[in-house]
Design a protein around this motif. Structure first.
Motif, PDB file in Angstrom:
ATOM      1  N   GLY A 240       0.803  -1.207   0.000  1.00 25.31           N
ATOM      2  CA  GLY A 240       0.000   0.000   0.000  1.00 25.31           C
ATOM      3  C   GLY A 240       0.842   1.265   0.000  1.00 25.31           C
ATOM      4  N   TYR A 241       0.353   2.270  -0.708  1.00 23.31           N
ATOM      5  CA  TYR A 241       0.980   3.592  -0.747  1.00 23.31           C
ATOM      6  C   TYR A 241      -0.083   4.644  -0.436  1.00 23.31           C
ATOM      7  CZ  TYR A 241       4.664   1.277  -3.531  1.00 23.31           C
ATOM      8  OH  TYR A 241       5.652   0.443  -4.002  1.00 23.31           O
ATOM      9  N   GLU A 242       0.411   5.850  -0.139  1.00 21.88           N
ATOM     10  CA  GLU A 242      -0.449   7.019  -0.036  1.00 21.88           C
ATOM     11  C   GLU A 242       0.109   8.134  -0.907  1.00 21.88           C
ATOM     12  OE1 GLU A 242      -2.782   6.964   4.228  1.00 21.88           O
ATOM     13  OE2 GLU A 242      -0.899   8.075   4.089  1.00 21.88           O
ATOM     14  N   LEU A 243      -0.784   9.011  -1.354  1.00 20.41           N
ATOM     15  CA  LEU A 243      -0.375  10.155  -2.184  1.00 20.41           C
ATOM     16  C   LEU A 243      -0.034  11.323  -1.269  1.00 20.41           C
ATOM     17  CD1 LEU A 243      -3.069   9.894  -4.997  1.00 20.41           C
ATOM     18  CD2 LEU A 243      -0.802   8.851  -4.925  1.00 20.41           C
ATOM     19  N   GLN A 244       1.056  11.187  -0.558  1.00 20.71           N
ATOM     20  CA  GLN A 244       1.499  12.212   0.376  1.00 20.71           C
ATOM     21  C   GLN A 244       2.591  13.060  -0.249  1.00 20.71           C
ATOM     22  OE1 GLN A 244       2.780  10.452   4.035  1.00 20.71           O
ATOM     23  NE2 GLN A 244       0.832   9.464   4.455  1.00 20.71           N
ATOM     24  N   TRP A 245       2.532  14.329   0.040  1.00 14.81           N
ATOM     25  CA  TRP A 245       3.610  15.219  -0.380  1.00 14.81           C
ATOM     26  C   TRP A 245       3.730  16.336   0.644  1.00 14.81           C
ATOM     27  CZ3 TRP A 245       3.164  20.369  -2.645  1.00 14.81           C
ATOM     28  CH2 TRP A 245       1.864  20.868  -2.609  1.00 14.81           C
TER      29      TRP A 245
END
Length: 436
Positions: A240-245
């Motif tokens: 799993g990934y997240e679209l974090q920036w």
């Protein structure tokens, strides 16, 4: 005793003469066709008709409808009482079957409106354009769907409530659903799944010796999660990934909801695609990488999932897939992305602000900005056979076809297709798909 007649050598010479005569008759035509195919594959020409100095107007071959429009009196006709729209399209591996998912975008909160998936086999003799071959009822709106790249009967779909569903079209409609994610699982999508994509995995290919299990499923959610699944094991995601920036100026980490994605092609057919573009609801484009998903990291992720499930207080942190956010911001939601299958760095982005942008994924500024429609663009795609041709669908029911080889009219479409009539209740071209 001596015999008369042609010997072995004279028979061979006769056969060679016959072959030479045949090659002389068909050789020039065969070489001409091979030359045309080579030029088409390299992108030097748009079509054979242009070489001949002629142009054929685009034609509508079929108008498919899964629901009755009231023009026929059939007791078995389906009525679209929930005013469902086509939300996505996908062609099967054979290029004969087209799948369409049905749902709605104006749902607030938990979706209780039923959706559907319909398929048509266009190669079947006597198929009915007003009645799909398969019609599968789903208890919630289906937002996206995608056929398996190697198995024509496997179809994946993402729902408005964040569920991933796998259907086997070889089964009866009642038994077509063969796998589904758990809505009560902690590690799942909590908002609509906006895109689903099958991607080849060399690890799975080695483990399962090719076949359907050689592919992993990537799902993008409006909750900002990018999850990776094994289609036959949907209890928990594989990774799993997240679209974090990190927001510039205040160093705060922000998680953005994804609206669409497109994987840039791998260098060879036996390599994994690791670079992808993701569009967001806020008009931002994200360059993401998923090349850190090796066997060790997958095992470590599974251990963290088990630890989080065993402890009610533990929170599972997902790694960010975002590697770049320096693209020019769009004024509205990025509704669609399409990657060029012949050039790894080229992509096209369609925005709700009406702009269509040709991108080099490694550059911040777009290569070309087009404005085909003030109604906003809802869909986009890049031709798999003509590397310089891409299309976009607009909110006013038009499909715009562009050709980068047409230098004299680069900013204008080479073809304009009026798909939906203005009298239709839903005129927007929500989805388009090329038949590979």
């Amino acid at each position: 005793q001596a015999t008369t007649g042609p010997g072995p050598r004279s028979g061979a010479k006769a056969e060679q003469a016959a072959v030479a005569s045949f090659l002389d008759a068909v050789g020039q035509g065969m070489l001409a066709e091979l030359s045309v195919n080579t030029e088409l594959a390299s992108g030097n020409v748009l079509s054979v008709n242009q070489q001949k100095g002629t142009e054929e107007a685009p034609q509508c071959l079929f108008t498919l409808n899964a629901f009755s429009d009231g023009s026929i009196s059939d007791s078995h006709a389906r009525i679209n009482k929930h005013h469902l729209q086509v939300t996505s399209l996908s062609w099967s591996k054979t290029g004969q079957t087209l799948a369409a998912s049905y749902g709605r975008y104006d749902v607030q909160g938990w979706c209780s409106i039923p959706g559907a998936v319909a398929t048509w086999n266009l190669a079947r003799l006597g198929f009915n354009t007003a009645s799909p071959d398969r019609f599968i009822d789903v208890d919630t709106c289906v937002i996206c769907c995608a056929f398996h790249p190697a198995e024509p009967a496997l179809l994946a779909g993402g729902t408005y409530n964040g569920e991933l569903v796998i259907w086997d079209l070889n089964q009866t409609e009642a038994n077509a659903q063969i796998a589904k994610t758990d809505v009560l699982s902690e590690l799942r999508h909590r908002e609509p799944i906006t895109a689903v994509s099958w991607q080849y995995s060399s690890q799975e290919a080695r483990r399962h010796r090719a076949g359907a299990a050689s592919y992993r499923l990537f799902t993008l959610g409006a909750d900002g999660r990018l999850l990776v699944w094994l289609w036959n094991q949907l209890s928990n995601p594989l990774y799993g990934y997240e679209l974090q920036w990190t927001s510039p100026g205040n160093n705060m980490r922000v998680c953005m909801g994804g609206s669409c994605m497109a994987f840039c092609p791998a260098a060879t057919a036996h390599e994994e695609a690791a670079l992808l573009l993701v569009g967001t609801e806020g008009g931002r484009l994200l360059r993401c990488q998923v090349n850190d998903m090796n066997e060790a990291s997958v095992r470590e992720f599974a251990a963290r999932v088990d630890a989080a499930a065993a402890s009610s207080s533990a929170k599972l942190e997902l790694r960010s897939a975002v590697k770049g956010t320096d693209y020019q911001l769009m004024a509205a939601t990025v509704n669609a992305l399409g990657a060029c299958p012949r050039q790894r760095q080229l992509a096209v982005a369609a925005g709700g602000d009406g702009t269509l942008r040709v991108l080099d994924v490694l550059r911040s500024a777009p290569l070309l900005v087009l404005e085909p429609s003030a109604a906003g663009l809802l869909s986009a795609g890049w031709s798999p056979s003509r590397p310089l041709v891409f299309t976009a669908g607009s909110g006013d029911g038009c499909v715009y076809v562009y050709d980068l080889a047409a230098k004299q009219r680069l900013i204008r479409p080479v073809a304009l297709l009026q798909v939906a009539s203005s009298s239709s209740s839903s005129t927007g071209v929500n989805a388009l798909a090329y038949n590979r």
